[in-house]
Design a protein around this motif. Structure first.
Motif, short mmCIF file in Angstrom:
data_model
loop_
_atom_site.label_atom_id
_atom_site.label_comp_id
_atom_site.label_asym_id
_atom_site.label_seq_id
_atom_site.Cartn_x
_atom_site.Cartn_y
_atom_site.Cartn_z
N GLU A 184 50.36 41.57 27.35
CA GLU A 184 49.68 41.35 28.62
C GLU A 184 50.37 40.22 29.36
OE1 GLU A 184 45.60 40.51 27.78
OE2 GLU A 184 45.15 42.58 27.28
N ASN A 185 50.31 40.26 30.67
CA ASN A 185 50.75 39.15 31.47
C ASN A 185 49.99 39.16 32.79
OD1 ASN A 185 52.57 41.51 32.14
ND2 ASN A 185 53.15 40.12 33.76
N THR A 186 50.05 38.08 33.51
CA THR A 186 49.40 38.01 34.81
C THR A 186 50.23 38.83 35.77
OG1 THR A 186 48.53 35.81 34.33
CG2 THR A 186 48.61 36.48 36.65
N GLN A 187 49.70 39.97 36.19
CA GLN A 187 50.45 40.85 37.08
C GLN A 187 50.29 40.45 38.54
OE1 GLN A 187 49.24 44.85 36.14
NE2 GLN A 187 49.99 44.69 34.06
N TRP A 188 49.12 39.98 38.91
CA TRP A 188 48.82 39.62 40.29
C TRP A 188 48.01 38.33 40.34
CZ3 TRP A 188 50.96 42.47 44.02
CH2 TRP A 188 51.35 43.76 43.73
N SER A 203 57.29 35.59 43.31
CA SER A 203 56.33 34.49 43.49
C SER A 203 56.10 34.13 44.95
CB SER A 203 56.79 33.26 42.71
OG SER A 203 58.05 32.83 43.19
N THR A 204 56.72 34.87 45.87
CA THR A 204 56.47 34.66 47.29
C THR A 204 55.02 35.01 47.58
OG1 THR A 204 58.75 35.21 47.85
CG2 THR A 204 57.13 35.37 49.62
N LEU A 205 54.35 34.17 48.36
CA LEU A 205 52.96 34.41 48.70
C LEU A 205 52.89 35.35 49.91
CD1 LEU A 205 50.21 33.47 47.66
CD2 LEU A 205 50.26 31.68 49.37
N PHE A 222 63.09 38.99 43.17
CA PHE A 222 63.06 37.54 43.00
C PHE A 222 64.15 36.92 43.87
CE2 PHE A 222 64.77 33.77 40.85
CZ PHE A 222 63.62 33.00 40.81
N SER A 223 63.84 35.84 44.54
CA SER A 223 64.84 35.17 45.36
C SER A 223 64.66 33.66 45.27
CB SER A 223 64.75 35.63 46.82
OG SER A 223 63.52 35.23 47.38
#
Length: 137
Positions: free
Chosen positions: A81-85, A104-106, A131-132
């Motif tokens: 499991e991981n934090t998807q959102w 990770s851009t909001l 990812f950037s």
């Protein structure tokens, strides 16, 4: 660090950061709730919408689950499991912020600009951004 009282329990500190000694630290939802509640209780008050969003992000980051840390039954990538959102709802200003595990851009959806009338067309939100990193020099 000063003493603090929450719901009739007095917490005494031994130095900076020691106020967290003894709080749950595992990856279960009850522990996340306790951790975020405690951190929010002692966070500085916010005065602007932006400060509120930043505080919410910092609090939510304390309970993010990195990929590979939380294992379920089975094998392979689906067994972790991981934090998807991460989502932040600003009910006062009708705004929804979100980010995904891979970007990770909001993102922002200003709900006051969305036409919710029957039959209205809605645009899709492309969320599979790569990812950037912003080069500071």
């Amino acid at each position: 660090m000063k003493e603090a009282e929450i719901n009739g329990i007095t917490y005494k500190g031994m130095g900076f950061g020691s106020g967290y000694v003894g709080i749950p630290g595992d990856g279960t939802p009850p522990s996340w709730f306790v951790r975020i509640t405690l951190l929010r209780e002692f966070s500085n008050a916010v005065e602007t919408e932006e400060e509120g969003i930043m505080l919410a992000l910092y609090l939510l980051n304390t309970v993010d689950i990195p990929a590979g840390v939380s294992k379920r039954e089975g094998s392979g990538p689906a067994s972790f499991e991981n934090t998807q959102w991460v989502t932040i709802k600003d009910n006062k200003n009708l705004k929804l912020y979100f980010r995904s595990y891979d970007c990770s851009t909001l993102f922002l959806v200003d709900l006051s600009k969305v036409d919710f009338s029957n039959g209205s067309e809605h645009e899709s939100i492309i969320v599979d951004k790569e990812f950037s990193v912003i080069d500071a020099f």
